[in-house]
Design an enzyme around this catalytic site. Structure first.
Site, PDB file in Angstrom:
ATOM      1  N   ASN A   1       4.684 -50.041  -9.364  1.00 29.62           N
ATOM      2  CA  ASN A   1       5.225 -49.338  -8.202  1.00 29.62           C
ATOM      3  C   ASN A   1       6.635 -48.882  -8.557  1.00 29.62           C
ATOM      4  O   ASN A   1       7.533 -49.704  -8.686  1.00 29.62           O
ATOM      5  CB  ASN A   1       5.237 -50.314  -7.009  1.00 29.62           C
ATOM      6  CG  ASN A   1       6.000 -49.772  -5.821  1.00 29.62           C
ATOM      7  OD1 ASN A   1       6.255 -48.578  -5.723  1.00 29.62           O
ATOM      8  ND2 ASN A   1       6.366 -50.667  -4.900  1.00 29.62           N
ATOM      9  N   TRP A   2       6.787 -47.569  -8.708  1.00 28.25           N
ATOM     10  CA  TRP A   2       8.089 -47.045  -9.136  1.00 28.25           C
ATOM     11  C   TRP A   2       9.073 -46.872  -7.980  1.00 28.25           C
ATOM     12  O   TRP A   2      10.186 -46.397  -8.182  1.00 28.25           O
ATOM     13  CB  TRP A   2       7.901 -45.722  -9.904  1.00 28.25           C
ATOM     14  CG  TRP A   2       7.383 -45.921 -11.302  1.00 28.25           C
ATOM     15  CD1 TRP A   2       7.140 -47.117 -11.925  1.00 28.25           C
ATOM     16  CD2 TRP A   2       7.062 -44.910 -12.262  1.00 28.25           C
ATOM     17  NE1 TRP A   2       6.679 -46.913 -13.204  1.00 28.25           N
ATOM     18  CE2 TRP A   2       6.632 -45.550 -13.432  1.00 28.25           C
ATOM     19  CE3 TRP A   2       7.088 -43.507 -12.234  1.00 28.25           C
ATOM     20  CZ2 TRP A   2       6.228 -44.857 -14.581  1.00 28.25           C
ATOM     21  CZ3 TRP A   2       6.693 -42.798 -13.370  1.00 28.25           C
ATOM     22  CH2 TRP A   2       6.263 -43.480 -14.525  1.00 28.25           C
ATOM     23  N   LYS A   3       8.620 -47.175  -6.759  1.00 29.49           N
ATOM     24  CA  LYS A   3       9.504 -47.097  -5.580  1.00 29.49           C
ATOM     25  C   LYS A   3      10.265 -45.766  -5.583  1.00 29.49           C
ATOM     26  O   LYS A   3       9.728 -44.751  -6.012  1.00 29.49           O
ATOM     27  CB  LYS A   3      10.460 -48.292  -5.559  1.00 29.49           C
ATOM     28  CG  LYS A   3       9.753 -49.623  -5.749  1.00 29.49           C
ATOM     29  CD  LYS A   3      10.627 -50.807  -5.428  1.00 29.49           C
ATOM     30  CE  LYS A   3       9.911 -52.068  -5.829  1.00 29.49           C
ATOM     31  NZ  LYS A   3      10.403 -53.249  -5.155  1.00 29.49           N
TER      32      LYS A   3
ATOM     33  N   HIS B   1       3.259 -51.712   1.942  1.00 29.17           N
ATOM     34  CA  HIS B   1       4.222 -52.448   1.111  1.00 29.17           C
ATOM     35  C   HIS B   1       5.286 -53.078   2.018  1.00 29.17           C
ATOM     36  O   HIS B   1       5.670 -52.497   3.034  1.00 29.17           O
ATOM     37  CB  HIS B   1       4.871 -51.496   0.105  1.00 29.17           C
ATOM     38  CG  HIS B   1       5.673 -52.201  -0.934  1.00 29.17           C
ATOM     39  ND1 HIS B   1       6.959 -52.628  -0.699  1.00 29.17           N
ATOM     40  CD2 HIS B   1       5.366 -52.599  -2.190  1.00 29.17           C
ATOM     41  CE1 HIS B   1       7.411 -53.245  -1.784  1.00 29.17           C
ATOM     42  NE2 HIS B   1       6.452 -53.243  -2.699  1.00 29.17           N
TER      43      HIS B   1
ATOM     44  N   GLU C   1       8.376 -53.251   1.850  1.00 25.27           N
ATOM     45  CA  GLU C   1       9.552 -52.406   2.117  1.00 25.27           C
ATOM     46  C   GLU C   1       9.232 -51.379   3.200  1.00 25.27           C
ATOM     47  O   GLU C   1      10.101 -51.021   4.001  1.00 25.27           O
ATOM     48  CB  GLU C   1      10.022 -51.733   0.813  1.00 25.27           C
ATOM     49  CG  GLU C   1      10.676 -52.753  -0.116  1.00 25.27           C
ATOM     50  CD  GLU C   1      10.585 -52.416  -1.600  1.00 25.27           C
ATOM     51  OE1 GLU C   1      10.276 -51.264  -1.951  1.00 25.27           O
ATOM     52  OE2 GLU C   1      10.816 -53.340  -2.414  1.00 25.27           O
TER      53      GLU C   1
ATOM     54  N   GLU D   1       2.007 -60.193  -2.070  1.00 23.58           N
ATOM     55  CA  GLU D   1       3.389 -60.092  -2.528  1.00 23.58           C
ATOM     56  C   GLU D   1       4.284 -60.881  -1.575  1.00 23.58           C
ATOM     57  O   GLU D   1       4.678 -60.362  -0.516  1.00 23.58           O
ATOM     58  CB  GLU D   1       3.836 -58.628  -2.534  1.00 23.58           C
ATOM     59  CG  GLU D   1       2.989 -57.743  -3.412  1.00 23.58           C
ATOM     60  CD  GLU D   1       3.755 -56.499  -3.855  1.00 23.58           C
ATOM     61  OE1 GLU D   1       3.928 -56.329  -5.059  1.00 23.58           O
ATOM     62  OE2 GLU D   1       4.199 -55.737  -2.984  1.00 23.58           O
TER      63      GLU D   1
ATOM     64  N   GLY E   1      11.670 -58.261  -5.993  1.00 21.64           N
ATOM     65  CA  GLY E   1      12.970 -57.777  -6.443  1.00 21.64           C
ATOM     66  C   GLY E   1      14.061 -58.834  -6.445  1.00 21.64           C
ATOM     67  O   GLY E   1      15.243 -58.522  -6.579  1.00 21.64           O
TER      68      GLY E   1
ATOM     69  N   SER F   1       8.421 -59.982  -8.749  1.00 23.98           N
ATOM     70  CA  SER F   1       9.153 -60.321  -9.967  1.00 23.98           C
ATOM     71  C   SER F   1       8.241 -60.677 -11.150  1.00 23.98           C
ATOM     72  O   SER F   1       8.538 -61.597 -11.911  1.00 23.98           O
ATOM     73  CB  SER F   1      10.156 -61.453  -9.680  1.00 23.98           C
ATOM     74  OG  SER F   1      11.078 -61.055  -8.684  1.00 23.98           O
TER      75      SER F   1
ATOM     76  N   GLY G   1       7.040 -54.100  -9.658  1.00 22.48           N
ATOM     77  CA  GLY G   1       8.081 -53.152  -9.242  1.00 22.48           C
ATOM     78  C   GLY G   1       9.057 -52.905 -10.377  1.00 22.48           C
ATOM     79  O   GLY G   1       8.801 -52.131 -11.303  1.00 22.48           O
ATOM     80  N   GLY G   2      10.183 -53.608 -10.339  1.00 21.47           N
ATOM     81  CA  GLY G   2      11.281 -53.391 -11.282  1.00 21.47           C
ATOM     82  C   GLY G   2      10.849 -53.296 -12.740  1.00 21.47           C
ATOM     83  O   GLY G   2      11.268 -52.384 -13.466  1.00 21.47           O
TER      84      GLY G   2
HETATM   85  C1  PEP Z   1       6.874 -54.474  -5.673  1.00 19.11           C
HETATM   86  O1  PEP Z   1       7.642 -53.561  -5.410  1.00 19.11           O
HETATM   87  O2  PEP Z   1       5.708 -54.396  -5.277  1.00 19.11           O
HETATM   88  C2  PEP Z   1       7.367 -55.622  -6.460  1.00 19.11           C
HETATM   89  C3  PEP Z   1       6.580 -56.633  -6.622  1.00 19.11           C
HETATM   90  O3  PEP Z   1       8.648 -55.528  -6.962  1.00 19.11           O
HETATM   91  P1  PEP Z   1       9.303 -56.467  -8.113  1.00 19.11           P
HETATM   92  O4  PEP Z   1       8.293 -56.568  -9.217  1.00 19.11           O
HETATM   93  O5  PEP Z   1      10.544 -55.742  -8.510  1.00 19.11           O
HETATM   94  O6  PEP Z   1       9.573 -57.812  -7.485  1.00 19.11           O
END
Ligand code: PEP
Length: 251
Positions: free
Chosen positions: A11-13, A97, A99, A169, A175, A215, A236-237
């Protein structure tokens, strides 16, 4: 883990311009060239969807949108429909998601409408669910997830859900660098599979992929994937850098 094909998704957000996204997608496609026993998906921003789809066209990488709106078309300034993301080359769509729930008022009710629109448009929905730290501390994790799944999937029949993916999640692990322990994650995934079994029967429960997100890094993916009910990851990151993400894909 039965015959569920692992799905490693990124997920590039709200990161990467059109040229940055195209470049990263091309690099990733090369880096995962030899992989065939798992699926790889990346979800760039809307503006890069068509470019990224073209960049990964002849590779095993598929593309997902980060959201969609449930109406087919109309006077909904700023929104995007299922057909629109499909026409930009998407196979998947991330729905609900944390967010989106936290900053953009998404609720279980409108998550349900988005999943309906995704399925109607032949997109594979990735339904995101997860508890906050306070809910975990109050021992409400399972009841929160139970509600998110039941409300998110309200009025769906078994035949609708063959392509549904669930991403667990924990909000406190997104994050933050905090990861659920593999045992904590496995406990929840097992609970979710039994919930799907109770709602829709064993066949769907055994074939549905349940991803972990929060993470995920090259250093923790292998242990997570060794758990019987963890069928992949939503990253994500660590998905932003193609080299790092390819290491996760090749865990
Ligand atoms: C996400 O955005 O779905 C996520 C899990 O982010 P991260 O891996 O940065 O915690």
């Amino acid at each position: 883990m039965g015959n569920r094909k692992p799905l490693i998704s990124g997920n590039w957000k709200m990161f990467k311009t059109c040229s940055e996204a195209t470049e990263a997608a091309s690099q990733l496609a090369k880096l995962v060239g030899g992989v065939s026993d798992r699926e790889v998906m990346i979800a760039p921003t809307y503006t890069s969807l068509a470019l990224v789809s073209a960049a990964v066209k002849d590779s095993i990488v598929s593309v997902g949108a980060q959201n969609l709106f449930w109406e087919d078309e109309g006077a909904y300034t700023g929104e995007i429909s299922a057909d629109m993301v499909t026409s930009a080359g998407c196979e998947y769509v991330i729905i609900g998601h944390s967010e989106r729930r936290q900053y953009f008022n998404e609720t279980d009710e409108n998550v349900n409408k988005r999943i309906k629109a995704a399925i109607k448009g032949n997109l594979k929905p990735v339904l995101c669910i997860g508890e906050t730290w306070e809910e975990r501390e109050a021992e409400k994790t399972f009841s929160v997830l139970d509600k998110q799944v039941k409300k998110g999937l309200e009025e769906f029949s078994l035949s609708d859900l063959g392509s549904l993916v669930i991403a667990y999640e924990p909000v406190w692990a997104i994050g933050t660098g905090k990861t659920a322990t593999t045992d904590q994650a496995q406990d929840v995934h097992k609970f979710l599979r039994s919930l799907i079994k109770e709602m829709y029967g064993e066949e769907l429960a055994e074939s549905m992929r349940i991803l972990y997100g929060g993470s995920v890094k090259p250093a923790n993916i292998a242990e997570l994937m060794s758990m019987p009910d963890i069928d992949g990851a939503l990253v994500g990151g660590a998905s932003l850098d193609p080299e790092t993400f390819s290491q996760i894909v090749k865990y």
